[in-house]
Design an enzyme around this catalytic site. Sequence first.
Site, PDB file in Angstrom:
ATOM      1  N   LYS A 210       2.483  -6.751  -4.830  1.00  0.00           N
ATOM      2  CA  LYS A 210       1.888  -8.068  -4.967  1.00  0.00           C
ATOM      3  C   LYS A 210       2.346  -8.740  -6.257  1.00  0.00           C
ATOM      4  CE  LYS A 210      -2.451  -6.867  -2.606  1.00  0.00           C
ATOM      5  NZ  LYS A 210      -2.457  -7.937  -1.585  1.00  0.00           N
TER       6      LYS A 210
ATOM      7  N   ARG B  76      -4.957  -2.380   7.885  1.00  0.00           N
ATOM      8  CA  ARG B  76      -4.963  -2.084   9.325  1.00  0.00           C
ATOM      9  C   ARG B  76      -4.427  -0.688   9.620  1.00  0.00           C
ATOM     10  NH1 ARG B  76      -1.369  -7.305  10.071  1.00  0.00           N
ATOM     11  NH2 ARG B  76      -2.558  -7.710   8.160  1.00  0.00           N
TER      12      ARG B  76
END
Length: 489
Positions: free
Chosen positions: A274, A348
């Site tokens: 990130k 996920r």
Amino acid sequence: MQFNAKVTDISKQRSACAIIAVDNKNRFTDSGSALDKANGGSLAKLLKRGDLGSANGSTLMVPSLEGGAERILLVRTGKTPVTQAEFRKLADASTSAIKSLKDATSYLTEVPVQDADSSWQAQQLALAAGLAGYKFTRCHSDAKPYPLAKFTVHAPDKKQLKTIQDGVELGSAQAAGSNIARELGNLPGNICTPSYLASEAKALAKKHTKLTTTVLDNKKMDALGMGAFMSVAKGSDEPAAMIAMNYKGGKAGQKPIVLVGKGITFDTGGISIKPGAQMDEMKFDMCGAASVFGVMNALVEMNAPVNVVGVVAAAENMPSGRASKPGDVVTSMSGKTIEILNTDAEGRLVLCDALTWAGKFNPSVVIDVATLTGACVIALGNHATGLYANQDKLAEDLIAAGETAGDRAWRMPLWDEYQPMLNSNFADMQNIGGREAGSVTAACFLARFAEDYDWAHLDIAGSAWKSGAAKGATGRPVPLLLQYILNKK
């Protein structure tokens, strides 16, 4: 904090503060009129000076010369009856104003509210007071918690006392659970690790005989074939944990509600790292897990007559020589293969194996909670939680619970038309579907692992924490989940 419901005489009830309502025409409710009379009409004279603002939720704290209360908090209601949203604003404003006092008694149950009874009013007041009384102090050397230790909700008469007491109990439980979630979410990643969460779950089981805790370590997860989960966990030196807190407060043999929380205790993004700006807020990436802890703590403290299993998938997402790479293919516990195109879509990956494992509890319904996608923040902002479900009735019940609790969710599409966006040339599916409909395709990915039971997904990326000057975890969606669960008992 101690919460009470009580039929009180405002001229005699001892407290640090009495909270009374004033409408748009400077009229008091019954208790306010009695207190004004006891003070020789001085409250009405103050109102004529215009010191209390005209906007709904404006407050004015004044000393009390007569009666049991040391202070009086005047709260502007505007035109009555008020809406439910307006009453929540009154509850928030009034409890925020008294959090630095030792105790208070609220008479706002006398305010007429559209389509709401006194139990709902009491619930909102207790919830607001409990949330207002929270302060993060653990990592400060000299900070002290707010002194607010007792909050009493006035019952206008004995006939309403039981109803108001029920509302107070629910609201205070929602606040307590939310504050546990806030505390876990606010802890830094070097303290709140997967091992820390596992120890918290074990400690909860030691305190309550109706709850048992199971923790799977890396070796056990490998043995069970949780390749998707381990593709995230293997990049960190911190051991991962798959945690199950099994609360059996309901009837024997009754299928449990299973809550599944994403517990990424820090998310760097992995190899798909990130940007540095605001990366510190990635300690909040375990707020789904924190909310599961909050709900489970509230249920056991209430001795709620329900069966609920809280599953927490806890890991760090770190870049290292062992970390997964874009293009890697892993095999999930279900046997389905996944091409990892972006290692920052890790939530996920841990959740899909948790959803498969959740099936072993023979659930009546499974609800996963996750700070899953920035796309959900773009779609809904910070006000609503994104809701996906494979059953209409389940979605309707969750939305209704959120409306009652003031912890709102909005249903998003889970249509088959979105599924091809997850097609892969090299595996059964890929873990991202592109820029468009990012929150939807993430939910579509999870839906592939929840086909054997009724399932809902709550994307709390926008609602789980606040940034800026008020930075901190919100405790959402604990109120929604508790409301839903207790509606089912």
